[in-house]
Design a protein around this motif. Structure first.
Motif, PDB file in Angstrom:
ATOM      1  N   UNK A  70      41.253  62.188  42.944  1.00 25.89           N
ATOM      2  CA  UNK A  70      40.603  61.637  44.133  1.00 25.89           C
ATOM      3  C   UNK A  70      41.648  61.154  45.148  1.00 25.89           C
ATOM      4  N   UNK A  71      41.221  60.912  46.398  1.00 23.78           N
ATOM      5  CA  UNK A  71      42.144  60.342  47.390  1.00 23.78           C
ATOM      6  C   UNK A  71      42.634  58.957  46.960  1.00 23.78           C
ATOM      7  N   UNK A  72      43.903  58.663  47.255  1.00 18.13           N
ATOM      8  CA  UNK A  72      44.491  57.393  46.837  1.00 18.13           C
ATOM      9  C   UNK A  72      43.738  56.200  47.407  1.00 18.13           C
ATOM     10  N   UNK A  73      43.421  56.224  48.695  1.00 21.19           N
ATOM     11  CA  UNK A  73      42.742  55.067  49.297  1.00 21.19           C
ATOM     12  C   UNK A  73      41.363  54.855  48.677  1.00 21.19           C
ATOM     13  N   UNK A  74      40.683  55.944  48.328  1.00 23.44           N
ATOM     14  CA  UNK A  74      39.393  55.819  47.656  1.00 23.44           C
ATOM     15  C   UNK A  74      39.561  55.120  46.307  1.00 23.44           C
ATOM     16  N   UNK A  75      40.630  55.480  45.573  1.00 23.38           N
ATOM     17  CA  UNK A  75      40.860  54.863  44.281  1.00 23.38           C
ATOM     18  C   UNK A  75      41.254  53.393  44.420  1.00 23.38           C
ATOM     19  N   UNK A  76      42.001  53.081  45.464  1.00 24.58           N
ATOM     20  CA  UNK A  76      42.349  51.675  45.702  1.00 24.58           C
ATOM     21  C   UNK A  76      41.081  50.862  45.963  1.00 24.58           C
ATOM     22  N   UNK A  77      40.160  51.443  46.730  1.00 29.23           N
ATOM     23  CA  UNK A  77      38.893  50.749  46.993  1.00 29.23           C
ATOM     24  C   UNK A  77      38.048  50.632  45.728  1.00 29.23           C
ATOM     25  N   UNK A  78      38.026  51.698  44.925  1.00 27.21           N
ATOM     26  CA  UNK A  78      37.317  51.628  43.643  1.00 27.21           C
ATOM     27  C   UNK A  78      37.875  50.490  42.794  1.00 27.21           C
ATOM     28  N   UNK A  79      39.208  50.440  42.739  1.00 27.06           N
ATOM     29  CA  UNK A  79      39.884  49.409  41.959  1.00 27.06           C
ATOM     30  C   UNK A  79      39.511  48.020  42.459  1.00 27.06           C
ATOM     31  N   UNK A  80      39.524  47.855  43.773  1.00 26.63           N
ATOM     32  CA  UNK A  80      39.191  46.559  44.366  1.00 26.63           C
ATOM     33  C   UNK A  80      37.743  46.181  44.063  1.00 26.63           C
ATOM     34  N   UNK A  81      36.853  47.144  44.175  1.00 22.97           N
ATOM     35  CA  UNK A  81      35.426  46.904  43.938  1.00 22.97           C
ATOM     36  C   UNK A  81      35.210  46.393  42.517  1.00 22.97           C
ATOM     37  N   UNK A  82      35.811  47.069  41.554  1.00 25.14           N
ATOM     38  CA  UNK A  82      35.676  46.655  40.161  1.00 25.14           C
ATOM     39  C   UNK A  82      36.278  45.268  39.939  1.00 25.14           C
ATOM     40  N   UNK A  83      37.453  45.060  40.522  1.00 23.47           N
ATOM     41  CA  UNK A  83      38.170  43.802  40.287  1.00 23.47           C
ATOM     42  C   UNK A  83      37.443  42.615  40.903  1.00 23.47           C
ATOM     43  N   UNK A  84      36.916  42.783  42.118  1.00 18.95           N
ATOM     44  CA  UNK A  84      36.150  41.711  42.743  1.00 18.95           C
ATOM     45  C   UNK A  84      34.930  41.349  41.897  1.00 18.95           C
ATOM     46  N   UNK A  85      34.200  42.363  41.442  1.00 21.80           N
ATOM     47  CA  UNK A  85      32.988  42.109  40.665  1.00 21.80           C
ATOM     48  C   UNK A  85      33.314  41.400  39.361  1.00 21.80           C
ATOM     49  N   UNK A  86      34.345  41.865  38.672  1.00 22.80           N
ATOM     50  CA  UNK A  86      34.710  41.247  37.402  1.00 22.80           C
ATOM     51  C   UNK A  86      35.185  39.813  37.605  1.00 22.80           C
ATOM     52  N   UNK A  87      35.964  39.586  38.641  1.00 18.30           N
ATOM     53  CA  UNK A  87      36.455  38.231  38.904  1.00 18.30           C
ATOM     54  C   UNK A  87      35.295  37.296  39.205  1.00 18.30           C
ATOM     55  N   UNK A  88      34.324  37.746  39.981  1.00 18.39           N
ATOM     56  CA  UNK A  88      33.173  36.919  40.322  1.00 18.39           C
ATOM     57  C   UNK A  88      32.359  36.577  39.082  1.00 18.39           C
ATOM     58  N   UNK A  89      32.148  37.563  38.223  1.00 17.81           N
ATOM     59  CA  UNK A  89      31.326  37.363  37.027  1.00 17.81           C
ATOM     60  C   UNK A  89      31.980  36.405  36.039  1.00 17.81           C
ATOM     61  N   UNK A  90      33.311  36.495  35.889  1.00 17.81           N
ATOM     62  CA  UNK A  90      33.974  35.740  34.830  1.00 17.81           C
ATOM     63  C   UNK A  90      34.637  34.454  35.302  1.00 17.81           C
ATOM     64  N   UNK A  91      34.420  34.047  36.554  1.00 15.46           N
ATOM     65  CA  UNK A  91      34.908  32.754  37.010  1.00 15.46           C
ATOM     66  C   UNK A  91      34.235  31.639  36.220  1.00 15.46           C
TER      67      UNK A  91
END
Length: 435
Positions: A277-298
């Motif tokens: 996949x395009x690099x920027x798309x993967x960076x956004x995917x990574x960010x999306x997952x990381x934000x969600x996980x951080x919010x859930x496990x705070x």
């Protein structure tokens, strides 16, 4: 779901119990939007869709947040009624993040213009909702809007059923080596003014940026992507979150002490389901997952306990990857929860063990203690030497006790010999003190 829960609203309005019942739709909302949300639920129920609403389907009590969190996990669709109040509600943010992590189909329903709502959202919420089709609900077009939303709910339920029948639902997939996207249908839409840079796949980007090199220094790699995507990083994430995400990317690329980015690791990061996949798309995917996980496990998350308790239901490789990402969070409490959660998933692959072992050097004693106990659960024989070192040398007694408990749980000749030798030495030292 309301951001303010009061006893009068929780009284005997119980139409049905959610205990043991899987609902089609879980509706998240703010109490300021209760009237129109009830009309929406009424339409869904009238069409035969089992829709869960806090004021209708749950009684008050100490475990109200537990029930609400469980409803998010147990429902097929997470319907988010978005208003000025709900998109800024911490409770609604928590629920959306849990829905994203637990791989739900998300149905955004906007009560205000889309851009107005986007301006009120934090980075995490904007990314979590990216790629999902929004529907609008207004009193002026109530009948028409309700019909559109109901039709979409039926469409999503049909898609979910079809995937289950084909055996493609991956909520309980076993951990695998390669990262996969959360199992949802999101097609990234690029605007006409976005450059080719955002569309070219990761291998093309590497060749154009670094030629035939198979290894590139991290600083050079980081400088290149920050030069190419500087405006997007600043606009999408801001300075602080950019640094946090770069730290996650650093670990995802498995960069060692030499601070070298290996092309094979980079291509693996860009690859989803055997497609680069395009690099920027993967960076956004990574960010999306990381934000969600951080919010859930705070620690202040209203759904954290339910997320941990239900990890067995959605322990996909993506969730495990995202939990590993949280090990670099600046909050040691988040790190500790992520370590504990990784042990709960049953993940004990080489990569996970290696990441957890790195946290044994944390300055925070809770993190070190969680590491020890989790490595014991993982039966991490490679950690025996470091666990022995902590058992003998850590200044905190709780950490020493956790290290010993881990060694005993790991067992085996090597662990037992380390315990035996240390125990003998301790006895001899005590004998010298008293003789």
């Amino acid at each position: 779901m309301s951001s303010k829960l009061t006893a009068p609203r929780m009284k005997a309005k119980l139409a049905m119990t959610t205990t043991g019942v899987t609902k089609d739709v879980m509706i998240s909302y703010d109490q300021m939007d209760e009237d129109i949300t009830k009309e929406l639920r009424g339409k869904l129920v009238g069409e035969g869709i089992r829709a869960w609403l806090e004021t209708e389907d749950i009684m008050g009590g100490a475990d109200i947040f537990a029930r609400i969190g469980q409803a998010v996990v147990d429902s097929s669709i997470f319907l988010f009624v978005m208003s000025r109040e709900s998109v800024q509600s911490k409770i609604c943010q928590d629920q959306l993040a849990l829905a994203y992590v637990s791989n739900k189909s998300i149905l955004p329903v906007a009560l205000l213009p889309q851009q107005e709502l986007l301006n009120l959202m934090d980075n995490g919420m904007r990314l979590e909702l990216a790629g999902f089709e929004w529907f609008h609900l207004s009193k002026e077009k109530l009948t028409e809007n309700l019909k559109d939303i109901t039709n979409q709910a039926f469409k999503l339920l049909e898609e979910i059923k079809e995937k289950e029948n084909k055996g493609n639902a991956k909520a309980n997939e076993s951990p695998v080596k390669s990262r996969r996207m959360l199992n949802r249908s999101i097609s990234r839409k690029f605007s006409s003014n976005e450059s080719k840079l955002f569309l070219e796949d990761g291998s093309v980007y590497w060749s154009r940026s670094f030629g035939k090199s198979v290894n590139v220094g991290w600083e050079k790699f980081k400088g290149q992507i920050m030069s190419d995507f500087n405006e997007e990083f600043e606009k999408t994430f801001g300075e602080e979150d950019t640094e946090w995400l770069l730290a996650i990317l650093h670990r995802e690329l498995e960069i060692g002490a030499e601070e070298i980015v290996n092309k094979a690791n980079y291509i693996d990061f860009c690859t989803i389901d055997d497609q680069i996949r395009p690099l920027w798309m993967r960076i956004q995917d990574q960010a999306r997952e990381s934000y969600a996980m951080r919010e859930v496990f705070k620690m202040d998350s209203s759904v954290r306990v339910q997320a941990i308790e239900n990890l067995g239901k959605f322990k996909s490789s993506t969730v495990i990857d995202a939990l590993r990402d949280l090990l670099s969070d600046k909050d040691p409490n988040v790190q500790a929860v992520a370590i504990i959660s990784l042990a709960r998933t049953g993940a004990n692959d080489e990569k996970t063990v290696k990441y957890v072992m790195r946290c044994l050097c944390s300055k925070d004693r809770i993190v070190r203690e969680a590491c020890c106990l989790s490595l014991g659960v993982m039966k991490a024989t490679v950690a025996i030497e470091k666990l022995v070192d902590l058992w003998r040398n850590d200044i905190i007694s709780n950490v020493r006790e956790a290290a010993l408990a881990a060694l005993r749980r790991i067992g085996g000749e090597k662990a037992e010999e380390a315990i035996r030798i240390t125990t003998v030495l301790e006895k001899e030292i005590r004998h010298l003190k008293t003789s």
